[in-house]
Design an enzyme around this catalytic site. Structure first.
Site, mmCIF file in Angstrom:
data_model
loop_
_atom_site.group_PDB
_atom_site.id
_atom_site.type_symbol
_atom_site.label_atom_id
_atom_site.label_comp_id
_atom_site.label_asym_id
_atom_site.label_seq_id
_atom_site.Cartn_x
_atom_site.Cartn_y
_atom_site.Cartn_z
ATOM 1 C CG PHE A 1 -102.205 2.957 21.225
ATOM 2 C CD1 PHE A 1 -102.680 3.794 21.950
ATOM 3 C CD2 PHE A 1 -102.726 1.482 21.517
ATOM 4 C CE1 PHE A 1 -103.379 3.509 23.215
ATOM 5 C CE2 PHE A 1 -103.289 1.145 22.792
ATOM 6 C CZ PHE A 1 -103.777 2.491 23.784
ATOM 7 C CG ASP B 1 -97.394 -2.975 19.636
ATOM 8 O OD1 ASP B 1 -98.187 -3.848 19.419
ATOM 9 O OD2 ASP B 1 -97.660 -2.186 20.553
ATOM 10 C CE LYS C 1 -105.468 -4.496 19.818
ATOM 11 N NZ LYS C 1 -106.980 -3.900 20.650
HETATM 12 N N1 PLP Z 1 -100.292 -2.354 21.120
HETATM 13 C C1 PLP Z 1 -101.128 -2.128 20.167
HETATM 14 C C2 PLP Z 1 -100.559 -2.038 18.606
HETATM 15 C C3 PLP Z 1 -102.685 -2.062 20.317
HETATM 16 O O1 PLP Z 1 -103.478 -1.954 19.231
HETATM 17 C C4 PLP Z 1 -102.909 -2.106 21.661
HETATM 18 C C5 PLP Z 1 -104.461 -1.824 21.757
HETATM 19 O O2 PLP Z 1 -105.218 -1.502 21.118
HETATM 20 C C6 PLP Z 1 -102.012 -2.362 22.719
HETATM 21 C C7 PLP Z 1 -100.754 -2.245 22.466
HETATM 22 C C8 PLP Z 1 -102.475 -2.210 24.006
HETATM 23 O O3 PLP Z 1 -103.318 -3.573 24.380
HETATM 24 P P1 PLP Z 1 -104.020 -3.612 25.634
HETATM 25 O O4 PLP Z 1 -105.330 -2.828 25.547
HETATM 26 O O5 PLP Z 1 -104.215 -5.312 25.486
HETATM 27 O O6 PLP Z 1 -103.190 -3.392 26.892
#
Ligand code: PLP
Length: 389
Positions: free
Chosen positions: A123, A210, A239
């Site tokens: 994700f 990520d 986050k």
């Molecule tokens: N990458 C990862 C691993 C995530 O867990 C998330 C959100 O849950 C995101 C990217 C996307 O972040 P945002 O919701 O702040 O755009």
């Protein structure tokens, strides 16, 4: 718009690991707003930074130098051993920046169709490029045409990467989560990230991590890669970086850090004084309060307590975790456990339909950690019975 299906509760204030709803009911927060409020609610250093900066200067734009952006960049690059940072406002934006760096890096090397390897069940966000990178059809369905230039590989499979490297000369980077969060806290083998580093070095690919869910101490290290003796070329954060203040960051090292030049990328709000000062207070507090080590110690204690109490239950298929990313996977759908939990005064999350996901604040006391274990165990123990009635 109807983008969410919220549970029937409205919280109106919080303190530490606790939340109160509009009826005055009290809940133990074991999800931290999906890995955001690592320092808990109303943390004094964060509150003071926000209040003081709000009285001083909110925004001027990146047309000018921004003192707190510089300070935060210095602090983050020191902790992460990276060279430069681009600041945005969310995780998806941080990943967009990483994807753009990888493409520009490829084009500068005369690869006209640069591709990025991404993994199944990953994700990376909900913007068009990040949902195209995401390995979940549910997230992509209906938004075709997807952004091109992503090559999919199974997670935790180094052989698959070797195979791609042998026939696809357009690959410029690989982007992975050190631990897959949304798909259920999937922890790869110990040699996975070091193996990726080695493959990237051999092929001149950028290694993009990520760390949006795993970063800022949550896994028991500042960043997930620090459990191994490696550095990525690019890392994305969001986050927990702002503890609730929207901020995302794309950090890069070496050649990758020099790819963006003035005019290549930007954001009106990105790196503004209030977001950066808040994040600086977050970084300072995590360090001052020793929360990285604490996350590891609490995580180990909670994980073994869950394993002892729930490990032999028939409907529990696996209990796993690293630091304060903890998953209890059931052998059946258990989405309703999130609303059941509210009745027991605890906030949890169920992800990937069958996984109870716990991401408690890093500041919880031993007593609060025990309370989380007790309440979650009661929930999981009684779950199949509840289903039958
Ligand atoms: N990458 C990862 C691993 C995530 O867990 C998330 C959100 O849950 C995101 C990217 C996307 O972040 P945002 O919701 O702040 O755009």
């Amino acid at each position: 718009m109807k983008t969410y299906a919220p549970l029937d509760v409205t919280f109106d204030h919080g303190k530490g690991a606790w939340l109160w709803d509009t009826e005055g009911n009290k809940y133990l927060d074991a999800i931290s707003g999906i890995a955001v409020t690592g320092l808990g609610h109303a943390h004094s250093a964060v509150t003071d930074a926000i209040c003081d900066q709000a009285k001083t200067l909110l925004h001027t734009s990146n047309l000018f130098n921004i003192q707190y952006q510089q300070l935060l960049a210095e602090r983050l690059t020191n902790v992460a051993k990276m060279d430069r940072v681009f600041f945005g406002n969310s995780g998806a934006e941080a990943n967009e920046a990483a994807i753009k760096i990888a493409r520009l890096f490829g084009n500068q090397r005369n690869i006209s169709e640069p591709a990025i390897i991404v993994t199944e069940a990953s994700f990376h966000g909900r913007t068009l490029a990040t949902l195209s990178a995401t390995g979940n059809r549910k997230i992509q369905a209906g938004f075709e045409p997807l952004v091109k230039g992503f090559v999919r590989a199974p997670y935790n499979d180094l052989d698959a990467l070797e195979k791609i490297s042998s026939h696809n000369k357009n690959v410029v980077a690989i982007m992975v989560e050190p631990i897959q969060g949304e798909s259920g806290i999937i922890i790869p083998d110990d040699d996975y990230l070091t193996g990726i580093r080695e493959i990237c070095d051999r092929n001149n690919w950028l290694m993009i991590l990520d760390e949006i869910q795993t970063g800022m101490g949550r896994s028991g290290a500042w960043f997930g890669y620090q459990h191994y003796n490696i550095l990525p070329d690019i890392m994305t954060l969001a986050k927990g970086l702002g503890n609730g203040m929207p901020i995302g960051a794309c950090l890069a090292r070496g050649d990758a850090a020099e790819v963006f030049q003035p005019g290549n990328h930007g954001s009106t709000f990105g790196g503004n004084p209030i977001a950066c000062r808040t994040a600086l207070a977050v970084v300072d507090s995590i360090e001052k309060e020793g929360l990285v080590k604490r996350a590891m110690q609490l995580g180990n204690t909670m994980l073994s307590a869950f394993q002892t109490r729930l490990g032999s239950l028939q409907h529990v298929s696996e209990i796993r975790g690293k630091g304060l990313l903890i998953a209890i996977e059931l052998n059946q759908t258990c989405k309703e456990l999130a609303s059941e939990a509210l009745k027991k005064g605890i906030v949890i999350n169920v992800t990937a339909d069958t996984v109870v996901r716990l991401l408690p604040p890093l500041i919880i006391s031993d007593e609060e950690a025990s309370m989380i274990v007790e309440r979650v165990c009661e929930l999981v123990e009684s779950f199949p019975n509840k289903k039958r009635t």
